[in-house]
Design a protein around this motif. Structure first.
Motif, mmCIF file in Angstrom:
data_model
loop_
_atom_site.group_PDB
_atom_site.id
_atom_site.type_symbol
_atom_site.label_atom_id
_atom_site.label_comp_id
_atom_site.label_asym_id
_atom_site.label_seq_id
_atom_site.Cartn_x
_atom_site.Cartn_y
_atom_site.Cartn_z
ATOM 1 N N GLU A 4 0.867 -1.174 0.000
ATOM 2 C CA GLU A 4 0.000 0.000 0.000
ATOM 3 C C GLU A 4 0.908 1.228 0.000
ATOM 4 O OE1 GLU A 4 -2.628 0.129 3.335
ATOM 5 O OE2 GLU A 4 -3.597 -1.761 2.792
ATOM 6 N N GLU A 18 0.992 5.231 0.921
ATOM 7 C CA GLU A 18 0.388 6.440 1.489
ATOM 8 C C GLU A 18 1.360 7.595 1.228
ATOM 9 O OE1 GLU A 18 -2.357 4.723 5.122
ATOM 10 O OE2 GLU A 18 -0.387 5.452 5.650
ATOM 11 N N GLU A 24 -6.566 9.999 2.757
ATOM 12 C CA GLU A 24 -6.313 9.311 4.034
ATOM 13 C C GLU A 24 -6.489 10.278 5.202
ATOM 14 O OE1 GLU A 24 -5.417 7.145 6.264
ATOM 15 O OE2 GLU A 24 -5.655 5.282 5.128
ATOM 16 N N GLU A 43 -4.070 7.677 -0.273
ATOM 17 C CA GLU A 43 -3.598 6.289 -0.275
ATOM 18 C C GLU A 43 -4.061 5.594 -1.536
ATOM 19 O OE1 GLU A 43 -4.395 3.853 3.169
ATOM 20 O OE2 GLU A 43 -4.401 2.021 1.950
HETATM 21 MG MG MG Z 1 -4.090 3.725 4.982
#
Ligand code: MG
Ligand code: GLU
Length: 458
Positions: free
Chosen positions: A145, A147, A199, A206
C-alpha cells in the motif's frame, strides 16, 4: 551471466526499440533501490538499450554505503571508492512512463563485472528467495500500500495541498484533476490499481494495488512512487512518502499484504487454524511475527520511522496479530464472506516507505520460510487496541511493543541468524553500517529536525 545470455538480452532489447520509438520514447531509465531505500538511476538514449540490456551501466560499489543524505559511509577497509558493478534492466517489466513523456523505465539488477550476481543486490536476493519458496511448492503474492502527502508549492516546508477532512469527498474535489491524472497515468502504465482515497492525515492520500508476484509487487512500488511524484510536479505539488511528514499528525505507512498459494489454493483461507489459516499459512505468519523486531531494521529503516511507529496511529506498533486489528503489527484480513478463498491475506502494518521494497519482501520470505521449517504457531490473536490494555495485562498476554528506536531494531537485525543466512554477511554489514551512521547523525536531533531531513528524500 555468460555471453549467450547477454546476446539474448541484447536481441530482446532490439525487438523492443521500434515499439518504444513509435510511442515517443527517447530515454530509457533503470533503477536499483539502495539500502537506505532510495531509488538510484542510470539512463541511456533509447538507441543504447541493447548495449544496456547486455552489459549494463556502471555504478560504484560505494552505493551500498550511501546514506539517505548521500553521505558515503566509507567501510574501514579504505576500499570504498574501488570497484564497479553493472546495473542491467529486467526487460520483462519495461514501462513507458506516462507522467514523464519521452521516458521508459525498467527495474534493474546488479551484477559484478565478471557477470556474477552482485552480493548486495536486493532484487536478485528477492528473486532467489522467490525461487526457494517455489521449490517448496509455494507461490507468494504481495502488494504494497502506498500512502503519501501532497504539499503545495516547491518549498521545503510542508503545506498540505488539500484541507478537507480525512477520507472526505471534499478533498477529492479539491484535487480532482490531480487524482484523475494519477489514475490515468497508472492505467497507462498497466499498474493494477484497486483503490484511491484521501487518508487521515493532512494532505494525505492512499492507493492500493492488486497482489502480484513479489518481484512485481516491489517493482510496482518503485514505479508507483515515481509516477506519483511526476504527476504531482505537473500540478505544482510536492510529494512526500516519509513516515512522519508533520510530527503532529499521523504518518505515511507502507503496509505489505501477503498471501501464500499452493496449486492455485490460498493457504491463508480454508484451513483449520484461527480465522481459517492453514497450518502453512499460520507457520509462515508466526515466523514473520517472531522476527518482526529484527525485521524492523529493514522495514522501518530510518530514525524517522520510529516517529511514526507509535500506538494509536494505526501503524501497528505492537508485536501481535489480530483479525482486522489495525493496531496489531500483523492484521489478518479475511475479506467478506464469499471472497475469503481469494481475498484472505496477512497485512504487515509496521513498515514504511523509506524501506527498500525488495529487501522488505526478502526479509518476509526468509522469516516466513523459517516459520514453516520450525512449524511455528501464532500466539492468541488480539481483538482489542493493545494500548487500551493495562501493563500487567499486556505482560500476562505476552504482548510487547515493537522496538521504539532504530538502534534497538538494528541490534536485533545484526544478531538474527535467519536474516543473516538469507541476506549474506556482506549485505547485513552494509545495511548495519548505513543505519548506524544515520543513528549517529541524528544523535542530538529533535523530532522536527529528523522529520525535516527525511521529508523529501525518498
Ligand atoms: Mg491507509
Ligand atoms: N497512516 C497509517 C500508518 O502510518 C495507516 C492508516 C491505515 O490503516 O490505512 O500506517
Amino acid at each position: 551471466m555468460d555471453v549467450v545470455e547477454r546476446d539474448a538480452r541484447s536481441a530482446r532489447a532490439e525487438e523492443l526499440v521500434p515499439g518504444l520509438t513509435a510511442q515517443g520514447v527517447v530515454g530509457f531509465a533503470t533503477t536499483f533501490v539502495d539500502s537506505s531505500g532510495i531509488a538510484r538511476v542510470k539512463s541511456v538514449p533509447l538507441s543504447r538499450l541493447p548495449q544496456l540490456a547486455a552489459w549494463g551501466a556502471g555504478f560504484s560499489t560505494a552505493f551500498d554505503f550511501f546514506r539517505f543524505d548521500d553521505w558515503v559511509v566509507a567501510p574501514a577497509t579504505g576500499k570504498g571508492p574501488i570497484g564497479d558493478q553493472r546495473i542491467i534492466p529486467d526487460l520483462s517489466r519495461v514501462v513507458r512512463l506516462a507522467a514523464q513523456p519521452g521516458w521508459a523505465w525498467a527495474p534493474g539488477e546488479r551484477w559484478s563485472q565478471e557477470g556474477q550476481p552482485h552480493e548486495r543486490c536486493s532484487r536478485l536476493l528477492l528473486r532467489r528467495l522467490v525461487d526457494e519458496a517455489a521449490d517448496r511448492g509455494i507461490e507468494v503474492k504481495a502488494a504494497f500500500e502506498v500512502e503519501w502527502v501532497v504539499s503545495r508549492g516547491t518549498g521545503d516546508e510542508f503545506v498540505p495541498a488539500a484541507v478537507g477532512p480525512g477520507y472526505g469527498m471534499s478533498r477529492l474535489v479539491e484535487l480532482s484533476d490531480y487524482c484523475r491524472d494519477v489514475l490515468s497515468a497508472l492505467a497507462d502504465e498497466g499498474v493494477p490499481v484497486e483503490q484511491l482515497h484521501p487518508e487521515y492525515a493532512a494532505g494525505q492520500f492512499e492507493l492500493t494495488v492488486a497482489p502480484e508476484d513479489p518481484l512485481g509487487a516491489a517493482d510496482t512500488s518503485v514505479l508507483l512512487r515515481t509516477t506519483l511524484r511526476a504527476v504531482g510536479r505537473a500540478h505544482g505539488l510536492r510529494t512526500s512518502f516519509s513516515p512522519k511528514v508533520d510530527i503532529a499528525g499521523v504518518g505515511n505507512g507502507g503496509h505489505v499484504h501477503l498471501s501464500l498459494w499452493r496449486d492455485g489454493v490460498n493457504l491463508m483461507a480454508g484451513g483449520e487454524r484461527a480465522f481459517g489459516l492453514t497450518e502453512v499459512g499460520e507457520a509462515f505468519s508466526a515466523g514473520v511475527l517472531g522476527r518482526l523486531p529484527a525485521l524492523l531494521a529493514v522495514g522501518a529503516p530510518s530514525v524517522a520511522s520510529y516517529l511514526r511507529l507509535v500506538p494509536q496511529h494505526w501503524a501497528g506498533a505492537y508485536a501481535c496479530w489480530g483479525l482486522e486489528n489495525r493496531e496489531a503489527a500483523l492484521r489478518m484480513v479475511t475479506g467478506s464472506t464469499g471472497s475469503t478463498s481469494w481475498a484472505a491475506n496477512m497485512e504487515v502494518k509496521c513498515f514504511d516507505l523509506l524501506a527498500n521494497p525488495y529487501l522488505v519482501l526478502a526479509g518476509l520470505l526468509a522469516t516466513g520460510a523459517a516459520g514453516i521449517d520450525e512449524g511455528a504457531r501464532l500466539p492468541e490473536p488480539v481483538d482489542v487496541d493493545p494500548a487500551a490494555l493495562a501493563e500487567d495485562v499486556l505482560e500476562e498476554r505476552g504482548i510487547q511493543r515493537l522496538p521504539t528506536s532504530l538502534d534497538e531494531a538494528v541490534e536485533l537485525f545484526a544478531g538474527d541468524a535467519v536474516l543473516g543466512d538469507a541476506f549474506g554477511q556482506p549485505l547485513v554489514d552494509s545495511i548495519v553500517a548505513v543505519r548506524l551512521s544515520e543513528i549517529e547523525l541524528f544523535a542530538d536531533a529533535s523530532a522536527e529536525e529528523v522529520a525535516a531531513a527525511l521529508r523529501w528524500t525518498h
